[in-house]
Motif scaffolding. Structure first.
Motif, PDB file in Angstrom:
ATOM      1  N   TYR A 641       0.838  -1.204   0.000  1.00  0.00           N
ATOM      2  CA  TYR A 641       0.000   0.000   0.000  1.00  0.00           C
ATOM      3  C   TYR A 641       0.871   1.252   0.000  1.00  0.00           C
ATOM      4  N   PHE A 642       1.887   1.277   0.861  1.00  0.00           N
ATOM      5  CA  PHE A 642       2.757   2.451   0.968  1.00  0.00           C
ATOM      6  C   PHE A 642       3.663   2.591  -0.253  1.00  0.00           C
ATOM      7  N   LEU A 643       4.337   1.499  -0.618  1.00  0.00           N
ATOM      8  CA  LEU A 643       5.326   1.602  -1.696  1.00  0.00           C
ATOM      9  C   LEU A 643       4.684   1.807  -3.062  1.00  0.00           C
ATOM     10  N   ASN A 644       3.452   1.358  -3.237  1.00  0.00           N
ATOM     11  CA  ASN A 644       2.764   1.624  -4.502  1.00  0.00           C
ATOM     12  C   ASN A 644       2.345   3.082  -4.635  1.00  0.00           C
ATOM     13  N   LEU A 645       2.277   3.779  -3.501  1.00  0.00           N
ATOM     14  CA  LEU A 645       1.939   5.204  -3.524  1.00  0.00           C
ATOM     15  C   LEU A 645       3.188   6.079  -3.649  1.00  0.00           C
ATOM     16  N   THR A 646       4.357   5.472  -3.458  1.00  0.00           N
ATOM     17  CA  THR A 646       5.605   6.212  -3.607  1.00  0.00           C
ATOM     18  C   THR A 646       6.300   5.726  -4.871  1.00  0.00           C
ATOM     19  N   LYS A 647       6.856   6.620  -5.599  1.00  0.00           N
ATOM     20  CA  LYS A 647       7.476   6.279  -6.876  1.00  0.00           C
ATOM     21  C   LYS A 647       8.992   6.261  -6.758  1.00  0.00           C
ATOM     22  N   GLY A 648       9.638   5.743  -7.777  1.00  0.00           N
ATOM     23  CA  GLY A 648      11.093   5.806  -7.839  1.00  0.00           C
ATOM     24  C   GLY A 648      11.765   4.608  -7.197  1.00  0.00           C
ATOM     25  N   THR A 649      13.078   4.733  -7.054  1.00  0.00           N
ATOM     26  CA  THR A 649      13.907   3.637  -6.554  1.00  0.00           C
ATOM     27  C   THR A 649      13.746   3.450  -5.051  1.00  0.00           C
ATOM     28  N   ILE A 650      13.712   2.186  -4.620  1.00  0.00           N
ATOM     29  CA  ILE A 650      13.734   1.850  -3.189  1.00  0.00           C
ATOM     30  C   ILE A 650      15.193   1.626  -2.820  1.00  0.00           C
ATOM     31  N   SER A 651      15.736   2.526  -2.022  1.00  0.00           N
ATOM     32  CA  SER A 651      17.155   2.452  -1.692  1.00  0.00           C
ATOM     33  C   SER A 651      17.508   1.136  -1.006  1.00  0.00           C
ATOM     34  N   GLU A 652      16.643   0.684  -0.078  1.00  0.00           N
ATOM     35  CA  GLU A 652      16.934  -0.539   0.670  1.00  0.00           C
ATOM     36  C   GLU A 652      15.618  -1.169   1.121  1.00  0.00           C
ATOM     37  N   ARG A 674      12.385  -2.621  -8.023  1.00  0.00           N
ATOM     38  CA  ARG A 674      12.758  -1.214  -7.791  1.00  0.00           C
ATOM     39  C   ARG A 674      13.871  -1.040  -6.768  1.00  0.00           C
ATOM     40  N   CYS A 675      14.341  -2.128  -6.126  1.00  0.00           N
ATOM     41  CA  CYS A 675      15.312  -2.024  -5.024  1.00  0.00           C
ATOM     42  C   CYS A 675      16.743  -1.875  -5.514  1.00  0.00           C
ATOM     43  N   GLN A 676      17.530  -1.113  -4.727  1.00  0.00           N
ATOM     44  CA  GLN A 676      18.981  -1.091  -4.922  1.00  0.00           C
ATOM     45  C   GLN A 676      19.635  -2.147  -4.034  1.00  0.00           C
ATOM     46  N   CYS A 677      19.327  -2.111  -2.743  1.00  0.00           N
ATOM     47  CA  CYS A 677      19.855  -3.096  -1.792  1.00  0.00           C
ATOM     48  C   CYS A 677      18.679  -3.964  -1.319  1.00  0.00           C
ATOM     49  N   LEU A 678      18.812  -5.279  -1.458  1.00  0.00           N
ATOM     50  CA  LEU A 678      17.754  -6.204  -1.073  1.00  0.00           C
ATOM     51  C   LEU A 678      18.346  -7.245  -0.131  1.00  0.00           C
ATOM     52  N   TRP A 679      17.827  -7.274   1.120  1.00  0.00           N
ATOM     53  CA  TRP A 679      18.350  -8.196   2.130  1.00  0.00           C
ATOM     54  C   TRP A 679      17.289  -9.267   2.408  1.00  0.00           C
ATOM     55  N   LEU A 680      17.644 -10.526   2.110  1.00  0.00           N
ATOM     56  CA  LEU A 680      16.714 -11.654   2.262  1.00  0.00           C
ATOM     57  C   LEU A 680      17.287 -12.747   3.158  1.00  0.00           C
ATOM     58  N   GLY A 681      18.295 -12.410   3.949  1.00  0.00           N
ATOM     59  CA  GLY A 681      18.934 -13.415   4.804  1.00  0.00           C
ATOM     60  C   GLY A 681      18.041 -13.922   5.916  1.00  0.00           C
ATOM     61  N   GLU A 682      18.491 -15.032   6.529  1.00  0.00           N
ATOM     62  CA  GLU A 682      17.799 -15.665   7.656  1.00  0.00           C
ATOM     63  C   GLU A 682      16.376 -16.085   7.307  1.00  0.00           C
ATOM     64  N   ASN A 683      16.162 -16.428   6.054  1.00  0.00           N
ATOM     65  CA  ASN A 683      14.929 -17.050   5.593  1.00  0.00           C
ATOM     66  C   ASN A 683      15.301 -18.378   4.941  1.00  0.00           C
TER      67      ASN A 683
END
Length: 867
Positions: A641-652, A674-683
């Protein structure tokens, strides 16, 4: 069932033995039916047809009728299953019952106790919304999904919201043989050791107490496979009222005086005794159950926690069976070594939700129409998998006949409609034209009642209290209100020489909602504690006010503020509304920029349902940190909901330790791109999840850093990822600490280093095979710690930041991972600085920690780092 051997066929046997089968199976038809469904010999529709029959004998007859239509093979399988089912129960009974036949008086008391249990449990305990209204348990109970297995203890802070996708995927992936029925809980799943101590867990509202009531009701009516002579039921809410040393004998007699004459015999025959202890998470001493003082005799006086600890550890009544229920948040304080079986209640399946609607509305056409309304609303349908919320949703629908206005979009919407529906229902009986002719005066009375309940809820929530004594002035203020019984449950605490009434809200979420209403519509300033809900200095406070904050935000929204003002006469001050909205904007902007934990603020934004708020945030950098939360579908909806209302690159985007799956990664794929840094650890990332990540890497123009530490990936998954990296060649850093990688797997990245991959980190992997061509000596590839201060300083600061925002339980898990460093690495400048800062953090936590067991764990790591 030996007679069937003389018949020509199983169908013939069923016809010939019909009368005896009805007699034989009536006491266990419900559990037998569940076995037939779980093994797919009966469909859910078959089960529904059977359960519509009134009484167990009628249900047996309906099963036999259905079998006549299913043919010879089905009949043969049925006779085999029912015979094995009986033999297992008899075997358990023989193993557990080595005592001599009991006296006539013993058996009389045994039957009287069953009659008492049946009478106490014949009405739904927590579903009575009108004073004096009886809702028969037998007509309204809906089967719960129970599965074997120990679930992870690292759960979400407010477990009411751990539902959604996790619940659905559990149901889809669970093997059929893991599903069990209430009557089978104490039957050994594999025939190995006997099951004596059972822990039943599940989130708030999932049906733990209802399951207990089902077992008591069936036992009292001789309906299930529980082969005990006696079942003793206690709740921790009642045990909390005991504030002096007592004996187990006195604990039993508090509510079971009819057992007094035979109690010595009952306790001596503990092989045939089941003790049910409901609501461990509500026990005020639940953090102190690792006792050093034991009692071994039922007459021996001790503190309640010592009696409980002795019972669980087998020092007291060692042959008795014990069933303990608890929310997941508290179970790491149970002496876990004594538990023989872990059972998870997963609530309703979709079929059970429909069954609940049918039983609630009684009219099939009406039930189908109401279910269609709910099915069209994802939020409402998700909540309906939790029995307590399913009831609330049905209550709203019943009182409003349908959702006349806009469908609820948030949790607050649902609770506001619940409040209005119940108030309308309870006042219409007194004046049919209440809302038309007497609006002003009636609304004043309603608002006064709601405010008094709200004040009680708010004050006690801030004090971490869920039980309120009648002697409390805040309780006395509401006792005279006519609507109190609608929202408060009352019990009586009995002590020698006196009795006192004790009140509690029907559900903790109802208390949180009323507290939020009070805070929103009065001059009460926002409590200071709200500012600190994300500071986990004390684990028990971590997230304590999360749901309260969400309710508060939703009530301060325009649509709910108008509804409360119109229907209940409670209005929100415009200044408070404006101030709160500005605060949300400020907090979201700050957290997006500094990377602080943001999930609950996103939920507060979602409860407002005002896109202009999200558009007003406009942070300089967009960093979304939701780590260490087991995300539900509602959480993902909130983030989207939040990120679809904000445009542009997601820094992290930090999804570390959130339980992401392939399904959830696919769901949020447009955001990941849209992400620059994507952290998916510990999953736990399987091949399907790796493929979902690879699909993102193949199309993203943004991703430069990817973190997959401690995610269980191996060489096969890395091969899929390396092929994807070659497509766009945008990824610069790949962090893969603590996985299953070998040099063979790392070689798939050979042509990608040092371009585009400037840094590949693979410390703590299975790198025992030979390094071909000195691949690990490449500057861009790191398989062990080095003296590179610039590189490891950044890593250390990232770990420290995670530790600072982690609860004590989570901190211990992180420490287990990061304290695994060889001695020569500790000489590096970065390592000395990092471990000095980590030691200071641990010392601070120890000083503020009130849990003895947790202090011991933290001190162990403190000693390791100091030496």
């Amino acid at each position: 069932m030996g007679e069937k051997d003389g018949c020509n066929s199983s169908l013939t046997a069923i016809r010939v033995l019909r009368v005896s089968l009805v007699d034989e199976l009536e006491g266990r038809i419900d559990s037998l039916l569940e076995v037939l469904v779980s093994r797919e010999f009966f469909t859910r529709d078959d089960r529904e047809e059977v359960l519509c029959q009134l009484g167990p004998r009628a249900r047996v007859r309906k099963v036999l009728d259905i079998l006549q239509c299913k043919g010879e093979e089905a009949a043969n399988i049925f006779l085999s299953i029912s015979s094995n089912h009986q033999q297992e129960a008899q075997k358990y009974s023989k193993e557990g019952n080595t005592d001599q036949p009991q006296s006539v008086e013993y058996n009389k008391v045994k039957q009287k106790h069953k009659d008492v249990l049946r009478r106490r449990s014949e009405s739904m305990l927590f579903y009575n919304t009108r004073h004096g209204e009886k809702i028969l348990f037998s007509e309204h109970y809906v089967n719960l999904l129970l599965v074997d297995g120990h679930q992870g203890l690292d759960i979400k802070r407010h477990e009411v919201l751990t539902f959604g996708q996790k619940r659905l995927s559990l149901q889809q992936k669970s093997a059929v043989h893991r599903k069990i029925t209430p009557g089978e809980i104490f039957l050994s799943p594999n025939g190995s050791r006997p099951v004596k101590k059972v822990l039943v867990t599940g989130v708030a509202g999932i049906g733990k107490t209802i399951l207990v009531q089902k077992m008591l009701f069936d036992f009292g009516a001789n309906k299930n496979c529980l082969t005990f002579d006696f079942v003793i039921h206690m709740t921790f809410r009642d045990l909390n009222l005991i504030n002096k040393p007592t004996s187990f004998r006195e604990m039993v007699l508090r509510k079971n005086r009819h057992l007094a004459k035979e109690l010595d015999n009952i306790l001596a025959n503990d092989n045939n005794l089941l003790i049910i202890l409901d609501g461990f998470d509500e026990f005020r001493h639940y953090r102190s159950c690792e006792v050093d003082v034991f009692v071994s005799e039922p007459d021996e006086d001790a503190e309640v926690v010592e009696v409980f600890g002795s019972l669980m550890l087998g020092e007291l009544l060692p042959n008795a069976s014990v069933l303990l229920t608890s929310r997941p948040a508290a179970i790491n304080h149970i002496p876990v070594g004594c538990i023989d079986r872990f059972v998870l209640i997963s609530g309703f399946s979709l079929g059970e939700v429909q069954d609940f609607f049918s039983r609630y509305f009684q009219d099939r056409t009406l039930a189908d129409r109401m279910f269609a309304v709910v099915s069209a609303n994802d939020l409402m349908l998700t909540l309906c998998y939790i029995p307590a919320f399913c009831y609330i949703v049905c209550c709203i629908l019943k009182e409003s006949k349908e959702l006349g206005g806009p469908s609820p979009k948030t949790m607050t919407d649902i609770y506001v409609q619940y409040l209005v529906a119940l108030l309308r229902s309870h006042t219409q009986a007194r004046a049919e034209t209440f809302f038309q002719e007497q609006q002003a005066g009636a609304n004043q009375q309603l608002s006064d009642t709601v405010l008094k309940l709200g004040r009680l809820a708010f004050k006690k929530l801030m004090e971490h209290q869920t039980l309120f004594y009648s002697s409390d002035p805040d309780v006395a203020a509401v006792k005279g209100c006519s609507l109190v019984s609608t929202f408060l449950d009352k019990t009586v605490a009995q002590e020698p020489g006196c009795t006192e009434e004790v009140y509690s809200f029907a559900h903790l979420t109802v208390q949180e909602f009323f507290a939020a209403v009070y805070c929103a519509v009065t001059d009460q300033p926002l409590p200071d504690a709200i500012q600190n809900t994300t500071t986990p200095v004390e684990g028990s406070n971590y997230g304590h006010l999360d749901l309260f904050n969400r309710f508060l935000s939703g009530i301060l929204s325009e649509r709910n503020a108008n509804l409360l003002s119109r229907q209940v006469g409670l209005g929100c001050h415009k200044e408070k509304v404006d101030s709160y909205r500005q605060r949300i904007i400020r907090e979201l902007a700050a957290r997006c920029e500094n990377g602080a934990h943001i999930l609950n603020y996103l939920h507060c934004l979602f409860e407002q349902q005002d896109p202009s708020l999200a558009l007003a945030v406009q942070p300089k950098t967009l960093r979304i940190n939701v780590c260490d939360e087991t995300l539900s579908q509602m959480d993902y909806n909130t983030i989207k909901y939040f990120l679809n209302l904000t445009k542009g690159t997601i820094s992290e985007l930090d999804l570390t330790g959130t339980g992401v799956s392939c399904e959830s990664l696919r769901d949020i794929q447009p955001l990941l791109i849209r992400c620059q840094c994507l952290w998916l650890g510990e999953n736990i990332l399987d091949m399907e999840a790796a493929q979902a990540i690879a699909d993102v890497l193949q199309v993203s123009e943004s991703i430069t850093q990817l973190g997959l530490g401690w995610s269980n990936i191996g060489d096969e998954e890395l091969l899929v990822l390396s092929d994807a990296i070659r497509v766009k060649k945008k990824l610069e850093q790949l962090w893969m600490e603590g996985n299953r990688l070998t040099y063979r797997g790392l070689m798939t990245l050979k042509d990608l280093t040092p371009y585009p991959l400037e840094r590949v980190v693979a410390i703590w992997n299975d790198l025992t095979d030979t390094d071909p061509e000195s691949f690990s000596t490449r500057e861009s590839v790191t398989v062990d710690f080095t003296d590179d201060d610039d590189m490891w300083d950044g890593w250390g600061q990232w770990v420290l930041k995670r530790c600072e925002v982690s609860s004590n339980e989570k901190l211990v898990m992180v420490l287990h991972k990061v304290c695994n460093v060889s001695a020569h690495c500790l000489k590096a400048k970065w390592a000395k600085t990092f471990y000095e800062q980590l030691t200071q953090l641990i010392t601070g936590r120890i000083e503020s920690c009130t849990e003895e067991d947790m202090c011991k764990k933290l001190k162990k790591f403190e000693n390791i780092l100091q030496h």
